[in-house]
Design a protein around this motif. Structure first.
Motif, PDB file in Angstrom:
ATOM      1  N   PRO A  46       0.741  -1.185   0.035  1.00  0.00           N
ATOM      2  CA  PRO A  46      -0.399   0.081  -0.126  1.00  0.00           C
ATOM      3  C   PRO A  46       0.967   1.094   0.065  1.00  0.00           C
ATOM      4  CG  PRO A  46       0.084  -1.302   2.329  1.00  0.00           C
ATOM      5  CD  PRO A  46       0.962  -1.920   1.824  1.00  0.00           C
ATOM      6  N   VAL A  47       1.641   0.756   0.483  1.00  0.00           N
ATOM      7  CA  VAL A  47       2.972   2.198   0.939  1.00  0.00           C
ATOM      8  C   VAL A  47       4.522   2.005  -0.208  1.00  0.00           C
ATOM      9  CG1 VAL A  47       4.406   3.743   1.890  1.00  0.00           C
ATOM     10  CG2 VAL A  47       1.686   3.239   3.108  1.00  0.00           C
ATOM     11  N   HIS A  48       4.826   2.972  -0.972  1.00  0.00           N
ATOM     12  CA  HIS A  48       5.971   3.019  -1.633  1.00  0.00           C
ATOM     13  C   HIS A  48       7.002   3.642  -1.049  1.00  0.00           C
ATOM     14  CE1 HIS A  48       5.448  -0.985  -4.208  1.00  0.00           C
ATOM     15  NE2 HIS A  48       4.031  -0.172  -3.429  1.00  0.00           N
ATOM     16  N   PHE A  64       5.106  20.106  -7.960  1.00  0.00           N
ATOM     17  CA  PHE A  64       3.777  20.550  -7.801  1.00  0.00           C
ATOM     18  C   PHE A  64       3.575  20.022  -6.137  1.00  0.00           C
ATOM     19  CE2 PHE A  64      -0.051  17.634  -8.426  1.00  0.00           C
ATOM     20  CZ  PHE A  64      -0.554  18.509  -8.958  1.00  0.00           C
ATOM     21  N   MET A  65       2.317  19.894  -6.052  1.00  0.00           N
ATOM     22  CA  MET A  65       1.807  19.652  -4.715  1.00  0.00           C
ATOM     23  C   MET A  65       2.677  18.383  -4.205  1.00  0.00           C
ATOM     24  SD  MET A  65      -1.497  17.998  -3.740  1.00  0.00           S
ATOM     25  CE  MET A  65      -2.748  19.366  -3.539  1.00  0.00           C
ATOM     26  N   GLY A  66       3.222  18.642  -2.725  1.00  0.00           N
ATOM     27  CA  GLY A  66       4.472  18.303  -2.265  1.00  0.00           C
ATOM     28  C   GLY A  66       5.358  17.995  -2.939  1.00  0.00           C
ATOM     29  N   LEU A  67       5.911  18.633  -3.976  1.00  0.00           N
ATOM     30  CA  LEU A  67       7.054  18.675  -4.926  1.00  0.00           C
ATOM     31  C   LEU A  67       7.858  20.236  -4.860  1.00  0.00           C
ATOM     32  CD1 LEU A  67       6.128  15.692  -7.255  1.00  0.00           C
ATOM     33  CD2 LEU A  67       7.359  15.670  -4.849  1.00  0.00           C
ATOM     34  N   PRO A  68       9.200  20.270  -4.843  1.00  0.00           N
ATOM     35  CA  PRO A  68       9.847  18.955  -4.877  1.00  0.00           C
ATOM     36  C   PRO A  68      10.933  18.058  -3.780  1.00  0.00           C
ATOM     37  CG  PRO A  68      11.339  20.631  -5.942  1.00  0.00           C
ATOM     38  CD  PRO A  68       9.598  21.133  -5.866  1.00  0.00           C
ATOM     39  N   PHE A  69      10.973  19.791  -3.403  1.00  0.00           N
ATOM     40  CA  PHE A  69      11.287  18.961  -1.543  1.00  0.00           C
ATOM     41  C   PHE A  69      12.657  18.011  -1.956  1.00  0.00           C
ATOM     42  CE2 PHE A  69       7.466  20.951  -0.752  1.00  0.00           C
ATOM     43  CZ  PHE A  69       8.142  22.510   0.066  1.00  0.00           C
ATOM     44  N   PRO A  70      13.837  18.225  -2.799  1.00  0.00           N
ATOM     45  CA  PRO A  70      14.373  17.094  -2.866  1.00  0.00           C
ATOM     46  C   PRO A  70      15.498  16.805  -1.666  1.00  0.00           C
ATOM     47  CG  PRO A  70      15.334  19.687  -3.696  1.00  0.00           C
ATOM     48  CD  PRO A  70      14.269  19.306  -3.029  1.00  0.00           C
ATOM     49  N   ASP A  71      15.001  17.223  -0.557  1.00  0.00           N
ATOM     50  CA  ASP A  71      15.798  17.571   0.872  1.00  0.00           C
ATOM     51  C   ASP A  71      15.188  16.434   1.952  1.00  0.00           C
ATOM     52  OD1 ASP A  71      14.399  19.381   0.902  1.00  0.00           O
ATOM     53  OD2 ASP A  71      15.464  20.322   2.759  1.00  0.00           O
ATOM     54  N   ARG A  72      13.983  16.224   1.692  1.00  0.00           N
ATOM     55  CA  ARG A  72      12.780  15.728   1.985  1.00  0.00           C
ATOM     56  C   ARG A  72      12.652  14.194   2.039  1.00  0.00           C
ATOM     57  NH1 ARG A  72       9.264  18.537   5.527  1.00  0.00           N
ATOM     58  NH2 ARG A  72      10.091  20.739   5.584  1.00  0.00           N
ATOM     59  N   PRO A  73      13.158  12.595   2.418  1.00  0.00           N
ATOM     60  CA  PRO A  73      12.198  11.731   2.347  1.00  0.00           C
ATOM     61  C   PRO A  73      11.297  11.492   2.124  1.00  0.00           C
ATOM     62  CG  PRO A  73      13.234  11.080   4.589  1.00  0.00           C
ATOM     63  CD  PRO A  73      13.031  12.885   4.288  1.00  0.00           C
ATOM     64  N   HIS A  74      10.318  10.802   0.869  1.00  0.00           N
ATOM     65  CA  HIS A  74       9.275  10.486  -0.290  1.00  0.00           C
ATOM     66  C   HIS A  74       8.527   9.741  -0.352  1.00  0.00           C
ATOM     67  CE1 HIS A  74       9.036  14.930  -2.029  1.00  0.00           C
ATOM     68  NE2 HIS A  74      10.057  14.579  -1.470  1.00  0.00           N
ATOM     69  N   PHE A  75       7.184   9.136  -0.272  1.00  0.00           N
ATOM     70  CA  PHE A  75       6.846   7.700   0.414  1.00  0.00           C
ATOM     71  C   PHE A  75       5.284   7.976  -0.742  1.00  0.00           C
ATOM     72  CE2 PHE A  75       9.539   8.134   3.761  1.00  0.00           C
ATOM     73  CZ  PHE A  75       9.972   6.738   3.393  1.00  0.00           C
ATOM     74  N   SER A  76       5.025   7.101  -1.385  1.00  0.00           N
ATOM     75  CA  SER A  76       3.241   7.099  -2.211  1.00  0.00           C
ATOM     76  C   SER A  76       2.725   6.192  -1.515  1.00  0.00           C
ATOM     77  CB  SER A  76       4.159   6.713  -3.673  1.00  0.00           C
ATOM     78  OG  SER A  76       4.485   8.078  -3.509  1.00  0.00           O
ATOM     79  N   VAL A  77       1.484   6.196  -1.572  1.00  0.00           N
ATOM     80  CA  VAL A  77       0.228   5.350  -1.442  1.00  0.00           C
ATOM     81  C   VAL A  77      -0.555   5.390  -2.214  1.00  0.00           C
ATOM     82  CG1 VAL A  77      -2.190   5.373   0.541  1.00  0.00           C
ATOM     83  CG2 VAL A  77       0.166   6.212   1.395  1.00  0.00           C
ATOM     84  N   PHE A  78      -0.597   3.900  -1.855  1.00  0.00           N
ATOM     85  CA  PHE A  78      -1.471   3.178  -3.235  1.00  0.00           C
ATOM     86  C   PHE A  78      -2.995   2.857  -2.380  1.00  0.00           C
ATOM     87  CE2 PHE A  78       2.250   4.108  -4.846  1.00  0.00           C
ATOM     88  CZ  PHE A  78       2.710   4.913  -6.294  1.00  0.00           C
ATOM     89  N   HIS A 315       1.416   1.894   7.438  1.00  0.00           N
ATOM     90  CA  HIS A 315       1.254   0.161   6.600  1.00  0.00           C
ATOM     91  C   HIS A 315       2.323  -0.018   6.375  1.00  0.00           C
ATOM     92  CE1 HIS A 315      -2.814   0.399   5.897  1.00  0.00           C
ATOM     93  NE2 HIS A 315      -3.165   1.921   6.623  1.00  0.00           N
ATOM     94  N   GLY A 316       3.437  -0.465   7.129  1.00  0.00           N
ATOM     95  CA  GLY A 316       4.451  -1.780   7.218  1.00  0.00           C
ATOM     96  C   GLY A 316       6.251  -1.040   6.645  1.00  0.00           C
ATOM     97  N   VAL A 317       5.485   0.676   6.963  1.00  0.00           N
ATOM     98  CA  VAL A 317       6.446   1.425   6.280  1.00  0.00           C
ATOM     99  C   VAL A 317       7.095   2.127   7.354  1.00  0.00           C
ATOM    100  CG1 VAL A 317       7.860   3.298   4.540  1.00  0.00           C
ATOM    101  CG2 VAL A 317       6.136   0.999   4.110  1.00  0.00           C
ATOM    102  N   ARG A 318       8.501   2.814   7.309  1.00  0.00           N
ATOM    103  CA  ARG A 318       8.024   3.668   8.775  1.00  0.00           C
ATOM    104  C   ARG A 318       8.356   5.417   8.296  1.00  0.00           C
ATOM    105  NH1 ARG A 318       8.190   4.389  14.294  1.00  0.00           N
ATOM    106  NH2 ARG A 318       9.795   5.269  15.085  1.00  0.00           N
ATOM    107  N   LEU A 319       7.722   5.828   8.399  1.00  0.00           N
ATOM    108  CA  LEU A 319       8.061   7.290   7.948  1.00  0.00           C
ATOM    109  C   LEU A 319       8.653   8.088   8.782  1.00  0.00           C
ATOM    110  CD1 LEU A 319       4.190   7.266   6.440  1.00  0.00           C
ATOM    111  CD2 LEU A 319       6.643   6.394   5.253  1.00  0.00           C
ATOM    112  N   PRO A 320       9.842   8.960   8.367  1.00  0.00           N
ATOM    113  CA  PRO A 320      10.887  10.020   9.112  1.00  0.00           C
ATOM    114  C   PRO A 320       9.764  10.917   9.041  1.00  0.00           C
ATOM    115  CG  PRO A 320      11.453   9.651   7.190  1.00  0.00           C
ATOM    116  CD  PRO A 320      10.736   8.775   6.981  1.00  0.00           C
TER     117      PRO A 320
END
Length: 415
Positions: A46-48, A64-78, A315-320
């Motif tokens: 569900p999360v990558h 775009f919304m929430g982008l690019p913020f290259p200094d932040r980790p990114h995750f996506s929910v499907f 959902h099984g992923v550690r989000l910092p």
């Protein structure tokens, strides 16, 4: 027939030519079907880690919304359940990485109520929420939507053919929202074009705000002028001009940038299924379900983003803390765990809430107005254009775009 000025059709086409109006930073060059990739990703987890467009296989957008913020980790929910959990926890998944100040001289849709959180967001939203509830839809329809719809149809009804995406769908939300501001038709496109020029936007709007402070009328600017904002100490005050300008920019950006594409998606789905179109023509009670199904099946905005405020297992992923979570609501809206045959456009399926308008505290303020515009607009086309059908000699509409999806041209004939 109305004697009010009409929109300059060529100017509308310049502003809203679908290919030209989609910018590279929102994935305007993407012309594939993203749903097979989104299905694979959702089936895997569900999360990558990563951002939606790159995970989909498209290298394109930079901003775009929430982008690019290259200094932040990114995750996506499907997955649907994961999106729902994120929307239910706005303290952990915030709509903005920084506080919003409407009076700091920065006028943009991102520096607005949409980026506020908590009690401050609730107080600002409460100022205009009563004008956007379902019971208020008739106010919008009677004052602005019906006139706009029929004036536009008057412009091409005698021609026997039309391009509905730009000449019709794109113009309705502009005329509706600018009309609610008290902006005359002949200035509507100038205000829409000024969204990228804040100084010009304010120049057009400022005299209207001043006039409503002197003499309020039955329109949205008057609602904002007379609104009283209560602070944390319980003191009340009227909105500043800057705060009103911020509201207006947000409403015009959201209203004129999404509803027209969603109406085009709905029309394309119906026109490409003549049996379904005829069923809707014969029974207008099916028009509402047809619109709701298009919202689920292909939402024009298939992604929203949130900023993670604390370390969390999700959902099984550690989000910092500090990371960005992208909610692919387009994928969530076709989750087979919630809908049978999710890839089918089926107006007879039982309607269940989707995330087409987002979710949680920031669910789209204007969603009922958008539904009214689509319902009145499509209904009027069916009423006034007999034997409405796709032009058999033209390229049929396709859906394009990554983060703003919509139909290409919708060429029709009738009569």
């Amino acid at each position: 027939m109305s004697t009010t000025p009409t929109l300059d059709r060529e100017r509308v086409r310049q502003l809203f030519n679908l290919r030209g109006s989609y910018h590279a930073e929102v994935g305007g060059g993407y012309e594939d079907d993203p749903y097979p990739a989104w299905h694979r990703l959702r089936e895997q987890a569900p999360v990558h880690p990563g951002v939606v467009h790159e995970l989909t296989g498209y290298p394109g957008p930079a901003v775009f919304m929430g982008l690019p913020f290259p200094d932040r980790p990114h995750f996506s929910v499907f997955g649907y359940a994961a999106c729902a959990d994120a929307y239910r926890d706005p303290e952990t998944f915030a709509s903005s990485p920084r506080p919003v100040d409407l009076n700091d001289g920065t006028l943009s849709a991102s520096n607005s109520m949409i980026s506020m959180g908590g009690a401050r967001h609730r107080r600002h939203r409460a100022l205009v929420q009563p004008s956007f509830v379902p019971a208020k839809a008739r106010w919008w329809i009677t004052n602005w939507i019906e006139e706009a719809v029929h004036d536009l149809i008057d412009g091409f009804a005698a021609e026997g053919r039309a391009e509905l995406n730009v000449d019709f769908c794109a113009a309705i939300p502009i005329l509706t929202i600018t009309g609610s501001f008290g902006v005359p038709v002949d200035r509507a496109l100038a205000l829409r074009a000024a969204l990228r020029e804040p100084e010009e936007f304010v120049r057009i709007l400022r005299p209207i705000v001043a006039a409503r402070r002197e003499s309020p009328q039955d329109d949205l600017i008057s609602v904002l002028v007379e609104a009283e904002l209560t602070d944390e100490e319980g003191a009340t005050q009227r909105l500043s001009d800057a705060e009103i300008h911020s509201f207006a920019m947000l409403l015009l950006t959201a209203g004129s940038g999404t509803t027209w594409k969603q109406m085009g998606i709905t029309l394309s789905a119906l026109l490409q299924r003549p049996d379904v179109l005829e069923a809707v023509r014969a029974d207008r009670g099916l028009l509402g379900p047809a619109i709701e199904e298009s919202l689920r099946w292909t939402p024009t905005d298939p992604m929203f983003s949130r900023f993670v405020t604390r370390d969390v297992d999700f959902h099984g992923v550690r989000l910092p803390a500090g990371s960005v979570l992208h909610l692919c609501v387009g994928a969530a809206n076709r989750d087979p765990a919630r809908w049978e045959r999710p890839d089918e456009y089926d107006i007879t399926r039982r309607v269940r809430p989707s995330f087409a308008f987002g979710g949680g505290a920031h669910v789209c303020l204007g969603m009922h107005v958008a539904r009214a515009e689509m319902r009145v607009g499509i209904g009027a086309l069916l009423d006034r254009l007999p034997n409405l059908r796709l032009d058999p000699h033209a390229e049929p509409p396709r859906f394009i775009g990554m983060y703003e999806r919509g139909a290409t041209e919708i060429p029709v004939v009738f009569g």
